[in-house]
Design a protein around this motif. Sequence first.
Motif, mmCIF file in Angstrom:
data_model
loop_
_atom_site.group_PDB
_atom_site.id
_atom_site.type_symbol
_atom_site.label_atom_id
_atom_site.label_comp_id
_atom_site.label_asym_id
_atom_site.label_seq_id
_atom_site.Cartn_x
_atom_site.Cartn_y
_atom_site.Cartn_z
ATOM 1 N N ARG A 106 37.355 3.406 57.311
ATOM 2 C CA ARG A 106 37.571 1.766 57.999
ATOM 3 C C ARG A 106 37.447 2.791 59.305
ATOM 4 O O ARG A 106 37.170 3.782 59.647
ATOM 5 C CB ARG A 106 38.387 2.208 58.033
ATOM 6 C CG ARG A 106 39.197 0.518 58.541
ATOM 7 C CD ARG A 106 40.707 0.569 59.289
ATOM 8 N NE ARG A 106 41.245 1.866 60.192
ATOM 9 C CZ ARG A 106 42.518 1.806 61.302
ATOM 10 N NH1 ARG A 106 43.670 0.765 60.521
ATOM 11 N NH2 ARG A 106 42.718 2.317 62.242
ATOM 12 N N ASN B 89 44.917 -5.323 57.633
ATOM 13 C CA ASN B 89 44.720 -3.540 58.007
ATOM 14 C C ASN B 89 45.298 -2.831 57.042
ATOM 15 O O ASN B 89 45.990 -3.115 56.439
ATOM 16 C CB ASN B 89 46.002 -3.494 59.370
ATOM 17 C CG ASN B 89 45.123 -2.220 59.719
ATOM 18 O OD1 ASN B 89 44.649 -1.321 59.272
ATOM 19 N ND2 ASN B 89 46.139 -1.449 60.572
ATOM 20 N N TYR C 165 49.326 -0.502 55.503
ATOM 21 C CA TYR C 165 49.754 -0.237 56.773
ATOM 22 C C TYR C 165 50.845 1.051 56.649
ATOM 23 O O TYR C 165 51.999 0.618 55.188
ATOM 24 C CB TYR C 165 50.287 -1.231 57.599
ATOM 25 C CG TYR C 165 49.853 -0.399 59.471
ATOM 26 C CD1 TYR C 165 49.340 0.149 59.729
ATOM 27 C CD2 TYR C 165 51.677 -0.454 59.746
ATOM 28 C CE1 TYR C 165 48.762 0.473 60.628
ATOM 29 C CE2 TYR C 165 51.290 0.426 60.879
ATOM 30 C CZ TYR C 165 50.242 1.269 61.776
ATOM 31 O OH TYR C 165 49.760 1.335 62.692
ATOM 32 N N GLN D 116 41.796 5.349 65.408
ATOM 33 C CA GLN D 116 43.303 4.478 65.652
ATOM 34 C C GLN D 116 42.519 4.060 65.992
ATOM 35 O O GLN D 116 41.588 3.600 66.954
ATOM 36 C CB GLN D 116 43.892 6.024 66.345
ATOM 37 C CG GLN D 116 45.295 5.402 66.484
ATOM 38 C CD GLN D 116 46.059 6.193 67.234
ATOM 39 O OE1 GLN D 116 45.150 7.152 67.977
ATOM 40 N NE2 GLN D 116 47.573 6.627 67.249
ATOM 41 N N GLY D 117 42.809 2.547 65.530
ATOM 42 C CA GLY D 117 42.739 0.593 65.980
ATOM 43 C C GLY D 117 43.636 0.659 67.251
ATOM 44 O O GLY D 117 44.584 0.913 67.469
HETATM 45 N N1 GLN Z 1 47.859 0.016 64.665
HETATM 46 C C1 GLN Z 1 46.458 1.401 63.850
HETATM 47 C C2 GLN Z 1 45.776 1.676 63.574
HETATM 48 O O1 GLN Z 1 45.389 1.130 62.376
HETATM 49 C C3 GLN Z 1 47.453 2.465 64.386
HETATM 50 C C4 GLN Z 1 48.550 3.018 65.290
HETATM 51 C C5 GLN Z 1 49.260 4.272 65.436
HETATM 52 O O2 GLN Z 1 48.655 5.116 65.918
HETATM 53 N N2 GLN Z 1 50.816 4.404 64.709
HETATM 54 O O3 GLN Z 1 45.045 1.983 63.257
#
Ligand code: GLN
Length: 380
Positions: free
Chosen positions: A360, A169, A120, A32-33
């Motif tokens: 990723r 992303n 996404y 997770q980012g």
């Molecule tokens: N934007 C974050 C990602 O790409 C994740 C956000 C989320 O967990 N909803 O890892």
Amino acid sequence: MNVKSRLPEVGTSIFSVMSKMALEHKAINLSQGFPDFPVSEKLIELIHQNMKDGHNQYAPMPGVPSLRKVIAEVITATYQRPTDFETEVTVTAGGTEAIFSTIAALIGSGDEVILFDPAYDCYDPAIRLNGGIPIHINLKQPHFAIDWQEVQDKITPDTKMIMVNTPHNPSGAVLNEHDMLALQEIALKHDLIVLSDEVYERIIFDDTSHQSVLKYPDLAKRSIAVFSFGKTFHATGWKVGYTVASEELNREIRKTHQFITFSVNTPIQFALAEYLKESKNYMYLGKFYQQKRDFFLNQIKGSSLKPLPCFGSYFQLLSYEGVSTKSEMEMAAWMTKEKKLTPIPVSAFYKDGSDQKLLRFCFAKSDTTLESAGKILRMI
Ligand code: GLN
């Protein structure tokens, strides 16, 4: 009771699934980012102060005026797009709410929305929940580029919107000037709305400049740009973002935003209004994350996993082509359980399940975390 699911094939988001798996197996979580380093003390103090000063009730529905004012100034200065804070900026509960509110406001039954895979995870369900039809187009390898001819070919009389995301992303690709001009031409020709997810606008490397839809006047008129303070100030848990769009588009977005969240938490908005005034609080971000990317790349030298080019965002893709025949999901699970390191399988971002042996990794982490991850990757 007969519960009829509106999203029958959707499970739990891959980010939650992988973070949970990392926790269960005590693995380093690069899935997770989110950053694992702290938010500025100054910003936290500002929030505390604003709470003590009594800014604890509902904020105005479109956002605290002083915050919208600074946002408009920063947008005007950064993208040379004169922005009216009263009518053209709406503060949202993060980028995800901004995207959902925008689609809910502008997409209805039978409207087609073009989006690019890997995409996404919130884009497609947001379109479908509102009656729209997602038209997925795969980005082209090796650079995750948009084939504009293919876009042109997929447009029908029902096409209403194109969604883009730069820096991207999960790939770390960025759109260039040529892409923006192609997008502008197509949007104008077919009278399309453009929803542009630019939450990583400041996380961009190697002297590449961020191509916002707001930089192109004819495109800006028909676009909604989405931004996120979570990414810019290392505070993804605060869930504060915003949209910038013409008065005409923004008026519609506010209509849905007011019933989805109504308004965003007040003391953080006041604090951000102060903090955003100083450009040094965000101008360093590209360099900062470029160092992180390079540090990570250095740490993984010698690994049999090969990095793909990354121009922006805080994600690095690694290819394990020729290393294992496992699917991406199997590989991510194996790495978590056996090697104690958790990535995200890129296949999770594809409608057609494309499995290209890509994982990723989030490098928004302390050097110690990246060092430990590097050590593991060097042994694979
Ligand atoms: N934007 C974050 C990602 O790409 C994740 C956000 C989320 O967990 N909803 O890892």
